[in-house]
Scaffold this motif. Structure first.
Motif, PDB file in Angstrom:
ATOM      1  N   GLN A  50       0.801  -1.224   0.000  1.00 24.57           N
ATOM      2  CA  GLN A  50       0.000   0.000   0.000  1.00 24.57           C
ATOM      3  C   GLN A  50       0.841   1.284   0.000  1.00 24.57           C
ATOM      4  O   GLN A  50       0.565   2.196  -0.756  1.00 24.57           O
ATOM      5  N   GLU A  51       1.864   1.327   0.833  1.00 27.02           N
ATOM      6  CA  GLU A  51       2.565   2.600   1.014  1.00 27.02           C
ATOM      7  C   GLU A  51       3.976   2.523   0.438  1.00 27.02           C
ATOM      8  O   GLU A  51       4.882   2.016   1.078  1.00 27.02           O
ATOM      9  N   PRO A  52       4.158   3.023  -0.795  1.00 26.99           N
ATOM     10  CA  PRO A  52       5.464   2.868  -1.433  1.00 26.99           C
ATOM     11  C   PRO A  52       6.599   3.535  -0.660  1.00 26.99           C
ATOM     12  O   PRO A  52       7.735   3.093  -0.736  1.00 26.99           O
ATOM     13  N   MET A  53       6.279   4.591   0.134  1.00 30.63           N
ATOM     14  CA  MET A  53       7.369   5.273   0.847  1.00 30.63           C
ATOM     15  C   MET A  53       8.044   4.346   1.861  1.00 30.63           C
ATOM     16  O   MET A  53       9.199   4.543   2.209  1.00 30.63           O
ATOM     17  N   THR A  54       7.305   3.334   2.343  1.00 26.48           N
ATOM     18  CA  THR A  54       7.932   2.436   3.302  1.00 26.48           C
ATOM     19  C   THR A  54       8.734   1.334   2.598  1.00 26.48           C
ATOM     20  O   THR A  54       9.551   0.674   3.213  1.00 26.48           O
ATOM     21  N   SER A  55       8.473   1.131   1.311  1.00 30.45           N
ATOM     22  CA  SER A  55       9.187   0.069   0.598  1.00 30.45           C
ATOM     23  C   SER A  55      10.359   0.616  -0.222  1.00 30.45           C
ATOM     24  O   SER A  55      11.336  -0.088  -0.446  1.00 30.45           O
ATOM     25  N   LEU A  56      10.255   1.876  -0.671  1.00 27.75           N
ATOM     26  CA  LEU A  56      11.360   2.453  -1.442  1.00 27.75           C
ATOM     27  C   LEU A  56      12.371   3.063  -0.483  1.00 27.75           C
ATOM     28  O   LEU A  56      12.002   3.604   0.558  1.00 27.75           O
ATOM     29  N   ASN A  57      13.642   2.999  -0.865  1.00 29.85           N
ATOM     30  CA  ASN A  57      14.679   3.634  -0.051  1.00 29.85           C
ATOM     31  C   ASN A  57      14.676   5.140  -0.365  1.00 29.85           C
ATOM     32  O   ASN A  57      14.960   5.529  -1.496  1.00 29.85           O
ATOM     33  N   PRO A  58      14.374   5.995   0.643  1.00 34.32           N
ATOM     34  CA  PRO A  58      14.229   7.428   0.345  1.00 34.32           C
ATOM     35  C   PRO A  58      15.543   8.100  -0.033  1.00 34.32           C
ATOM     36  O   PRO A  58      15.540   9.187  -0.596  1.00 34.32           O
ATOM     37  N   THR A  59      16.672   7.450   0.284  1.00 33.97           N
ATOM     38  CA  THR A  59      17.963   8.106   0.030  1.00 33.97           C
ATOM     39  C   THR A  59      18.593   7.674  -1.292  1.00 33.97           C
ATOM     40  O   THR A  59      19.702   8.062  -1.605  1.00 33.97           O
ATOM     41  N   MET A  60      17.901   6.841  -2.041  1.00 33.36           N
ATOM     42  CA  MET A  60      18.488   6.346  -3.298  1.00 33.36           C
ATOM     43  C   MET A  60      17.636   6.720  -4.496  1.00 33.36           C
ATOM     44  O   MET A  60      16.402   6.641  -4.434  1.00 33.36           O
ATOM     45  N   GLN A  61      18.296   7.114  -5.582  1.00 32.42           N
ATOM     46  CA  GLN A  61      17.561   7.405  -6.816  1.00 32.42           C
ATOM     47  C   GLN A  61      16.804   6.140  -7.244  1.00 32.42           C
ATOM     48  O   GLN A  61      17.301   5.024  -7.068  1.00 32.42           O
ATOM     49  N   ILE A  62      15.647   6.349  -7.851  1.00 37.95           N
ATOM     50  CA  ILE A  62      14.842   5.163  -8.179  1.00 37.95           C
ATOM     51  C   ILE A  62      15.542   4.276  -9.221  1.00 37.95           C
ATOM     52  O   ILE A  62      15.432   3.056  -9.177  1.00 37.95           O
ATOM     53  N   GLY A  63      16.296   4.920 -10.117  1.00 42.49           N
ATOM     54  CA  GLY A  63      17.023   4.143 -11.134  1.00 42.49           C
ATOM     55  C   GLY A  63      17.986   3.165 -10.471  1.00 42.49           C
ATOM     56  O   GLY A  63      18.086   1.999 -10.861  1.00 42.49           O
ATOM     57  N   VAL A  64      18.684   3.652  -9.431  1.00 40.08           N
ATOM     58  CA  VAL A  64      19.658   2.804  -8.733  1.00 40.08           C
ATOM     59  C   VAL A  64      18.932   1.632  -8.076  1.00 40.08           C
ATOM     60  O   VAL A  64      19.385   0.484  -8.108  1.00 40.08           O
ATOM     61  N   GLN A  65      17.764   1.922  -7.500  1.00 38.48           N
ATOM     62  CA  GLN A  65      17.011   0.864  -6.807  1.00 38.48           C
ATOM     63  C   GLN A  65      16.541  -0.213  -7.786  1.00 38.48           C
ATOM     64  O   GLN A  65      16.585  -1.401  -7.501  1.00 38.48           O
ATOM     65  N   ILE A  66      16.116   0.236  -8.979  1.00 41.14           N
ATOM     66  CA  ILE A  66      15.638  -0.746  -9.963  1.00 41.14           C
ATOM     67  C   ILE A  66      16.821  -1.550 -10.516  1.00 41.14           C
ATOM     68  O   ILE A  66      16.755  -2.776 -10.638  1.00 41.14           O
ATOM     69  N   VAL A  67      17.922  -0.836 -10.790  1.00 39.87           N
ATOM     70  CA  VAL A  67      19.115  -1.516 -11.327  1.00 39.87           C
ATOM     71  C   VAL A  67      19.621  -2.557 -10.318  1.00 39.87           C
ATOM     72  O   VAL A  67      19.955  -3.690 -10.688  1.00 39.87           O
ATOM     73  N   GLU A  68      19.635  -2.184  -9.042  1.00 36.02           N
ATOM     74  CA  GLU A  68      20.072  -3.136  -7.993  1.00 36.02           C
ATOM     75  C   GLU A  68      19.233  -4.406  -8.028  1.00 36.02           C
ATOM     76  O   GLU A  68      19.748  -5.507  -7.933  1.00 36.02           O
ATOM     77  N   ARG A  69      17.937  -4.202  -8.162  1.00 36.75           N
ATOM     78  CA  ARG A  69      17.004  -5.338  -8.171  1.00 36.75           C
ATOM     79  C   ARG A  69      17.287  -6.233  -9.392  1.00 36.75           C
ATOM     80  O   ARG A  69      17.348  -7.450  -9.275  1.00 36.75           O
ATOM     81  N   ILE A  70      17.488  -5.588 -10.541  1.00 34.90           N
ATOM     82  CA  ILE A  70      17.736  -6.363 -11.772  1.00 34.90           C
ATOM     83  C   ILE A  70      19.047  -7.146 -11.637  1.00 34.90           C
ATOM     84  O   ILE A  70      19.113  -8.343 -11.920  1.00 34.90           O
ATOM     85  N   ARG A  71      20.087  -6.459 -11.124  1.00 34.36           N
ATOM     86  CA  ARG A  71      21.412  -7.099 -11.083  1.00 34.36           C
ATOM     87  C   ARG A  71      21.517  -8.164 -10.004  1.00 34.36           C
ATOM     88  O   ARG A  71      22.312  -9.097 -10.118  1.00 34.36           O
ATOM     89  N   ALA A  72      20.689  -8.038  -8.975  1.00 27.45           N
ATOM     90  CA  ALA A  72      20.730  -9.041  -7.901  1.00 27.45           C
ATOM     91  C   ALA A  72      20.333 -10.422  -8.428  1.00 27.45           C
ATOM     92  O   ALA A  72      20.768 -11.443  -7.916  1.00 27.45           O
ATOM     93  N   PHE A  73      19.523 -10.440  -9.453  1.00 26.00           N
ATOM     94  CA  PHE A  73      19.030 -11.738  -9.956  1.00 26.00           C
ATOM     95  C   PHE A  73      19.532 -12.060 -11.345  1.00 26.00           C
ATOM     96  O   PHE A  73      19.118 -13.018 -11.950  1.00 26.00           O
ATOM     97  N   ASN A  74      20.401 -11.205 -11.856  1.00 24.18           N
ATOM     98  CA  ASN A  74      20.982 -11.459 -13.160  1.00 24.18           C
ATOM     99  C   ASN A  74      22.426 -10.978 -13.110  1.00 24.18           C
ATOM    100  O   ASN A  74      22.761  -9.888 -13.554  1.00 24.18           O
ATOM    101  N   LYS A  75      23.260 -11.834 -12.521  1.00 26.36           N
ATOM    102  CA  LYS A  75      24.639 -11.418 -12.228  1.00 26.36           C
ATOM    103  C   LYS A  75      25.422 -11.057 -13.492  1.00 26.36           C
ATOM    104  O   LYS A  75      26.310 -10.223 -13.464  1.00 26.36           O
ATOM    105  N   GLY A  76      25.072 -11.682 -14.601  1.00 21.43           N
ATOM    106  CA  GLY A  76      25.858 -11.505 -15.821  1.00 21.43           C
ATOM    107  C   GLY A  76      25.598 -10.178 -16.536  1.00 21.43           C
ATOM    108  O   GLY A  76      26.320  -9.823 -17.468  1.00 21.43           O
ATOM    109  N   ILE A  77      24.628  -9.424 -16.097  1.00 20.09           N
ATOM    110  CA  ILE A  77      24.197  -8.242 -16.845  1.00 20.09           C
ATOM    111  C   ILE A  77      25.059  -7.027 -16.452  1.00 20.09           C
ATOM    112  O   ILE A  77      25.417  -6.862 -15.285  1.00 20.09           O
ATOM    113  N   SER A  78      25.454  -6.201 -17.448  1.00 17.66           N
ATOM    114  CA  SER A  78      26.282  -5.027 -17.142  1.00 17.66           C
ATOM    115  C   SER A  78      25.404  -3.913 -16.586  1.00 17.66           C
ATOM    116  O   SER A  78      24.183  -3.942 -16.744  1.00 17.66           O
TER     117      SER A  78
END
Ligand SMILES: Nc1ncnc2c1ncn2[C@@H]1O[C@H](COP(=O)(O)OP(=O)(O)OP(=O)(O)O)[C@@H](O)[C@H]1O
Ligand SMILES: [Mg+2]
Length: 336
Positions: free
Chosen positions: A101-129
């Protein structure tokens, strides 16, 4: 409930309790249902009816005092309750995406959203640049209809509106291509215009990817707009389950009738007060022996207090748990 094709999610006789200082809170009691690829299933019910706990059980994300005390959960044929830590990690990261329900509690307020999405992608796809992950992040933001996606990668959560933040949460949840997406009250904190855009997004995500979506809400109006099927919960149990049309036009359970009456109606503007079902939900520390809705039901009979009704199958896709549906009940079919 007979829906063609093998189910993606199968829950059989699930019981979940919280063991507290006051005793055992029986939050989910004998819940069974199926969900299939490509469908949007609404789970509706008042606060405390067991909606969130059911799906926290499915993903095994219960807090320390919560325990699944009985039943079975199968995801894509696998027994979720027998999964190891590693298997559960894979399930939560790749099989099932979650939006709260409340995205502010799930998103890290100190990180750009791009970084958060990239982290998520790379955590499960180690081979990706990093560059490939950023390109994928842009595609994800586009798929959740965020305008000028590339420029938005640098935004911090606080710079985005509530609706945009919720879209980012959907982007993160679908980043690893889950087969099931559980959205728990994703629109409750949003105003109606933004709510309607998020509901449209949910439908388009399903249409684009055939993902199965569970949409948890206390608002039957949201369900009518978005879902094909509905599960109505009360007191930790399923009171009624059916296709949207069955739930709205062939409503079988007095509780669902109450929920339906409490949907705001345009004709009521400036008129009567909005209806709400009188009374309050049962105490799950000591749940009623019979029908959980007994104390609030204006059609309750003696048997309702003493014995829990069975499920009556009203069509291949429609079932409900109410003694009024018993073929031997003389008032059956009384034009409710
Ligand atoms: N950590 C906990 N400890 C004790 N009881 C809990 C805990 N979490 C939930 N419960 C109880 O379990 C029951 C079901 O809660 P749940 O959160 O599933 O309700 P819900 O239908 O999701 O309600 P809402 O619409 O408010 O989100 C409630 O009676 C609640 O008080
Ligand atoms: Mg909840």
């Amino acid at each position: 409930m007979q829906i063609p094709g093998s189910p993606l999610l199968e829950v059989n006789h699930l019981h979940t309790s919280f063991f507290t200082f006051s005793g055992e809170v029986q939050a989910v009691r004998d819940v069974s249902f199926r969900a299939h690829r490509g469908e949007i299933v609404g789970v509706v019910g008042e606060s405390g009816s067991g909606k969130s706990v059911t799906f926290l059980s499915v993903t095994r994300l219960l807090s320390a005092s919560g325990k699944i005390v009985g039943g079975e959960v199968r995801f894509d044929g696998e027994n979720v309750l027998a999964m190891s830590h590693m298997q559960l990690r894979k399930l939560r990261n790749q099989g099932i995406g979650m939006v709260f329900q409340e995205p502010m509690t799930s998103l890290n307020p100190t990180m750009q959203i791009g970084v958060q999405i990239v982290e998520r992608i790379r955590a499960f796809n180690k081979g990706i640049s990093n560059q490939q992950a950023r390109a994928q992040a842009v595609r994800l933001l586009e798929s959740v209809r965020i305008p000028e996606a590339k420029n938005q990668l640098k935004a911090y959560p606080y710079e985005l509106s509530g609706g945009m933040r919720q879209r980012v949460m959907f982007a993160i949840a679908i980043a690893t291509g889950p087969k099931l997406l559980i959205a728990d009250e994703p629109t409750t904190a949003l105003d109606v215009t933004i709510q309607s855009q998020i509901l449209k997004l949910i439908r388009s995500l399903r249409n684009d990817t055939n993902v199965c979506i569970i949409l948890i809400t206390h608002d039957l109006g949201v369900v009518a707009e978005t879902c094909e099927r509905v599960i109505v919960m009360y007191g930790g149990m399923i009171m009624e389950e059916g296709l949207v049309d069955e739930i709205f036009y062939e409503t079988a359970h007095p509780y669902t009738i109450g929920l339906r009456k409490s949907i705001p109606n345009i004709n009521q503007l400036g008129g009567d007060r909005l209806y709400s079902v009188p009374g309050s939900p049962p105490n799950l520390l000591n749940p009623p022996q019979g029908c959980p809705f007994y104390a609030r039901c204006d059609q309750a009979m003696r048997i309702c207090k003493q014995h829990r009704p069975p499920y009556y199958q009203l069509s291949p896709t429609h079932r409900s748990m109410c003694w009024l549906l018993d073929p031997d009940y003389p008032g059956r079919g009384g034009g409710r």
